[in-house]
Design a protein around this motif. Structure first.
Motif, short mmCIF file in Angstrom:
data_model
loop_
_atom_site.label_atom_id
_atom_site.label_comp_id
_atom_site.label_asym_id
_atom_site.label_seq_id
_atom_site.Cartn_x
_atom_site.Cartn_y
_atom_site.Cartn_z
N GLY A 272 21.82 93.17 20.54
CA GLY A 272 22.07 93.87 21.80
C GLY A 272 22.75 93.01 22.84
N ASP A 273 22.74 91.69 22.66
CA ASP A 273 23.38 90.79 23.62
C ASP A 273 24.89 90.77 23.42
N ALA A 274 25.63 90.68 24.52
CA ALA A 274 27.08 90.57 24.48
C ALA A 274 27.51 89.26 25.12
N ILE A 275 28.60 88.68 24.61
CA ILE A 275 29.08 87.39 25.10
C ILE A 275 30.59 87.46 25.31
N TRP A 276 31.05 86.91 26.41
CA TRP A 276 32.48 86.66 26.62
C TRP A 276 32.71 85.15 26.60
N MET A 277 33.74 84.72 25.87
CA MET A 277 34.10 83.31 25.79
C MET A 277 35.55 83.14 26.22
N ALA A 278 35.77 82.37 27.25
CA ALA A 278 37.12 82.09 27.75
C ALA A 278 37.81 81.09 26.83
N PRO A 279 39.13 80.94 26.97
CA PRO A 279 39.83 79.92 26.18
C PRO A 279 39.23 78.53 26.41
N PHE A 280 39.08 77.80 25.32
CA PHE A 280 38.70 76.38 25.32
C PHE A 280 37.27 76.09 25.74
N VAL A 281 36.41 77.12 25.85
CA VAL A 281 35.01 76.83 26.10
C VAL A 281 34.38 76.38 24.78
N PRO A 282 33.66 75.26 24.74
CA PRO A 282 32.97 74.85 23.52
C PRO A 282 31.96 75.92 23.09
N GLN A 283 31.93 76.22 21.79
CA GLN A 283 31.07 77.31 21.31
C GLN A 283 30.50 76.96 19.94
N TRP A 284 29.26 77.41 19.71
CA TRP A 284 28.56 77.10 18.46
C TRP A 284 27.38 78.04 18.34
N TYR A 285 27.03 78.43 17.09
CA TYR A 285 25.92 79.37 16.88
C TYR A 285 25.06 78.92 15.72
N ALA A 286 23.74 79.14 15.85
CA ALA A 286 22.79 78.96 14.76
C ALA A 286 21.89 80.18 14.69
N ALA A 287 21.66 80.70 13.47
CA ALA A 287 20.81 81.87 13.26
C ALA A 287 19.36 81.43 13.11
N LEU A 288 18.48 82.08 13.85
CA LEU A 288 17.04 81.79 13.78
C LEU A 288 16.30 83.07 13.43
N GLY A 289 14.99 82.99 13.37
CA GLY A 289 14.20 84.18 13.09
C GLY A 289 14.06 84.44 11.60
N LYS A 290 13.57 85.64 11.26
CA LYS A 290 13.22 85.97 9.88
C LYS A 290 14.22 86.90 9.20
#
Length: 306
Positions: A272-290
């Motif tokens: 349900g969360d939404a994200i906007w990322m501008a050019p050149f912003v450092p970004q990284w994701y890790a999946a948690l939970g079950k």
């Protein structure tokens, strides 16, 4: 007789507990199919992307805390969470409420919004020279193009409409869409075409050096100036590359939860969360939970940043 009744009641309680536990184990293993969510009304499995439509806060005791929101807006990124959505009548649509999650007011060159279509709702057309991408999150809609041919789009289905192409989305019952729009960047001798499809029809693509599963919903050819990716992570998986690039992103988390790094900030995120990322912003994701994570990602492509 009382002893036998008590024993029988305890047995029934134990059986009920076991069945509930088994159901929990089954439904936590992965995504429920879009087919079962539409055709099997007796299924114990929640419909696909149900948490986008009926989000929960975590921890639950913060749900009714006055003034609480996880939403954040900064110059190079934004996290827009469901408890801060503001819906209002969507311009040029009938019987439809919309919540804009990304817009040029942030610094984006596209818009991303949730459209909640009620019974007998109809879409409007985007402005001149604006292309549109629609992805069905809940319910179903009838899509009709300029030729008058109608198609039913179910959950996990999508449609891309080139700029200035006549089309209509109609709902006979309630339906929820996520919509992306942007002014098309014309390229000489290249013309995009209408695309209609569903996620499960798209092939898995190679992701060298990465572990996530990737599907692209639009062609990668030059006529298309953006693409929409579906990215799947198993619990514990994460991006290997800490990305910094000139492309913009608009993201909607469809399933699961995890941690997203944006710039120097780290955000717990969930369906349900939404994200906007501008050019050149450092970004990284890790999946948690079950359960696995799935998110839908906008990315501008095939155009020189000059």
């Amino acid at each position: 007789m009382q002893s036998l009744s008590a024993t029988h009641a305890k047995s029934l309680l134990l059986l009920s507990t076991i069945l509930c536990t088994l159901n929990l184990v089954v439904t936590e293993q992965g995504f429920c199919s879009a087919i079962s969510s539409v055709t099997d009304s007796n299924s114990n499995c929640n419909p696909l992307y149900s948490k986008v439509i009926n989000p929960t806060l975590n921890p639950s005791h913060l749900q009714d805390l006055p003034g609480f929101t996880r939403s954040v807006y900064k110059s190079d990124h934004a996290l827009i969470t469901p408890e801060s959505h503001v819906f209002s009548p969507l311009p040029d649509w009938s019987n439809t409420l919309g919540a804009y999650l990304v817009s040029p007011a942030m610094g984006a060159h596209f818009v991303m919004y949730i459209a909640k279509m009620q019974e007998s709702a109809k879409s409007g057309c985007p402005p001149k020279d604006v292309e549109r991408f629609v992805f069905v999150l809940q319910g179903s809609v009838t899509f009709t193009n300029v030729s008058g041919v109608g198609q039913t789009l179910m959950v996990d289905s999508f449609a891309y409409l080139p700029p200035n192409s006549e089309h209509l989305f109609e709902s006979y019952e309630s339906a929820t869409l996520v919509v992306f729009e942007r002014r098309y960047a014309y390229l000489e001798n290249h013309v995009p075409e209408q695309i209609v499809g569903s996620t499960d029809q798209q092939p898995l693509l190679d992701t060298p050096g990465e572990v996530f599963e990737l599907r692209k919903l639009l062609p990668t050819s030059l006529p298309y100036d953006f693409n929409i990716h579906i990215m799947d992570f198993q619990p514990g998986e994460f991006l290997n590359v800490k990305e910094v690039h000139y492309n913009q992103h608009g993201l909607l988390l469809l399933e699961g939860q995890g941690i997203y790094r944006l710039g120097d900030s780290w955000y717990p995120v969930q369906a349900g969360d939404a994200i906007w990322m501008a050019p050149f912003v450092p970004q990284w994701y890790a999946a948690l939970g079950k359960i696995p994570t799935r998110y839908l990602l906008y990315k501008d492509v095939n155009r020189n940043p000059l």
